[in-house]
Write a protein that holds these residues in place. Structure first.
Motif, mmCIF file in Angstrom:
data_model
loop_
_atom_site.group_PDB
_atom_site.id
_atom_site.type_symbol
_atom_site.label_atom_id
_atom_site.label_comp_id
_atom_site.label_asym_id
_atom_site.label_seq_id
_atom_site.Cartn_x
_atom_site.Cartn_y
_atom_site.Cartn_z
ATOM 1 N N VAL A 1 3.130 0.815 8.696
ATOM 2 C CA VAL A 1 2.617 1.670 9.767
ATOM 3 C C VAL A 1 2.146 0.808 10.932
ATOM 4 O O VAL A 1 2.608 0.955 12.061
ATOM 5 C CB VAL A 1 1.459 2.561 9.266
ATOM 6 N N SER A 2 1.255 -0.130 10.666
ATOM 7 C CA SER A 2 0.697 -0.963 11.740
ATOM 8 C C SER A 2 1.690 -2.015 12.220
ATOM 9 O O SER A 2 1.661 -2.413 13.385
ATOM 10 C CB SER A 2 -0.574 -1.663 11.256
ATOM 11 N N GLU B 1 -12.687 5.181 6.178
ATOM 12 C CA GLU B 1 -13.461 3.950 6.273
ATOM 13 C C GLU B 1 -12.779 2.792 5.551
ATOM 14 O O GLU B 1 -13.002 1.628 5.874
ATOM 15 C CB GLU B 1 -14.865 4.167 5.694
ATOM 16 N N GLU B 2 -11.921 3.119 4.568
ATOM 17 C CA GLU B 2 -11.333 2.067 3.748
ATOM 18 C C GLU B 2 -9.818 1.949 3.849
ATOM 19 O O GLU B 2 -9.253 0.890 3.599
ATOM 20 C CB GLU B 2 -11.715 2.270 2.278
ATOM 21 N N ASP B 3 -9.134 3.037 4.208
ATOM 22 C CA ASP B 3 -7.674 3.025 4.140
ATOM 23 C C ASP B 3 -7.021 3.620 5.381
ATOM 24 O O ASP B 3 -7.604 4.453 6.073
ATOM 25 C CB ASP B 3 -7.188 3.815 2.915
ATOM 26 N N GLY C 1 0.823 -1.211 0.000
ATOM 27 C CA GLY C 1 0.000 0.000 0.000
ATOM 28 C C GLY C 1 0.855 1.257 0.000
ATOM 29 O O GLY C 1 1.813 1.378 -0.770
ATOM 30 N N PHE C 2 0.506 2.215 0.867
ATOM 31 C CA PHE C 2 1.296 3.440 0.966
ATOM 32 C C PHE C 2 2.732 3.135 1.383
ATOM 33 O O PHE C 2 3.680 3.778 0.926
ATOM 34 C CB PHE C 2 0.659 4.419 1.963
ATOM 35 N N SER C 3 2.908 2.138 2.242
ATOM 36 C CA SER C 3 4.253 1.746 2.656
ATOM 37 C C SER C 3 5.034 1.166 1.479
ATOM 38 O O SER C 3 6.261 1.265 1.428
ATOM 39 C CB SER C 3 4.180 0.709 3.786
ATOM 40 N N GLY C 4 4.312 0.578 0.522
ATOM 41 C CA GLY C 4 4.952 0.086 -0.687
ATOM 42 C C GLY C 4 5.504 1.227 -1.519
ATOM 43 O O GLY C 4 6.594 1.127 -2.110
ATOM 44 N N ILE C 5 4.763 2.327 -1.572
ATOM 45 C CA ILE C 5 5.232 3.514 -2.309
ATOM 46 C C ILE C 5 6.498 4.053 -1.650
ATOM 47 O O ILE C 5 7.461 4.432 -2.327
ATOM 48 C CB ILE C 5 4.125 4.582 -2.345
ATOM 49 N N ILE C 6 6.518 4.082 -0.314
ATOM 50 C CA ILE C 6 7.702 4.536 0.414
ATOM 51 C C ILE C 6 8.881 3.595 0.146
ATOM 52 O O ILE C 6 10.024 4.034 -0.023
ATOM 53 C CB ILE C 6 7.418 4.605 1.933
#
Length: 242
Positions: free
Chosen positions: A165-166, A215-217, A120-125
């Protein structure tokens, strides 16, 4: 209310309580202490100790301050990240944080190849991190496919850096387990040091900012992760030139 220092002072049980409270903020302010203890699977003593570390005399005072905190950040609305980012940047200048960054740089400097993973966003990072370290002359790749064939040799020094993140993303954990079986050293960058990914890593850097979700991300700020990788990259380039 939840500064870096305060969150870092929490033990494992208190961190699990913190995570529960942040995920259920709207109902926690109406709960009694025994209800929270049951729902969060902690004792009332743990809750009171948690409150004391947050400069509250008891659970009632905590609920009042927590409601004010939610109101100031718009309740369910998205919070202004400015203050917590500034707080993180200040703490990142501390001796303990700098020593951990240096430890990571030592490991990366010994690596033949650096493997970045994230979803996800961590993949972009992670993609950005691989590109950033490649730009300073380090052999870096990004892998987002859990079934990607890994032809790693024990004779070569591989280091993997995982962003999450989590720290609980199943696919990322699967990546890490596969890499560990191949003899790869694991460094992780997570929001807290109590997560599964942090615990199974050889080195973890936690940045502790408020987690935010729609709600989704999960849309928690990625600025600390960006800062960490850029500081690591610049230190590698400046202090570890061949």
């Amino acid at each position: 209310m939840f500064s870096y220092n305060k969150i870092q002072s929490l033990n494992e049980l208190e961190l699990s309580l913190y995570n529960y409270i942040m995920r259920n903020s709207e109902k926690v302010i109406y709960m009694r202490i025994r209800e929270l203890a049951k729902e969060a699977h902690v004792s009332t003593t743990t809750i009171l100790r948690f409150c004391k570390k947050l400069d509250c005399e008891g659970f009632s005072e905590f609920k009042v301050k927590f409601k004010m905190y939610l109101d100031q950040s718009g309740g369910k609305g998205l919070a202004d990240n400015t203050s917590m980012i500034i707080d993180f940047l200040k703490k990142a200048q501390g001796k303990e944080y700098i020593e951990k960054i240096d430890l990571v740089c030592d490991e990366l400097n010994k690596a033949n190849t650096i493997i970045f993973i994230g979803i996800g966003f961590s993949g972009i990072i992670s993609k950005y991190a691989a590109r950033y370290l490649s730009a300073i002359g380090r052999n870096s790749i990004y892998i987002d496919d859990p079934f990607y064939p890994l032809n790693l040799k024990y004779s070569e020094n591989y280091v993997a850096m995982a962003f999450s993140v989590s720290g609980e993303t199943p696919t990322a954990i699967e990546h890490i387990n596969r890499l560990k079986k191949k003899g790869c050293k694991i460094i992780s960058i997570t929001n807290n040091e109590d997560s599964t990914i942090a615990k199974i890593s050889d080195i973890n850097i936690g940045y502790y900012v408020q987690q935010e979700k729609t709600e989704e991300d999960d849309i928690t700020t990625q600025i600390p992760a960006l800062y960490i990788i850029e500081i690591i990259g610049k230190k590698l380039y400046k202090n570890y030139k061949g």
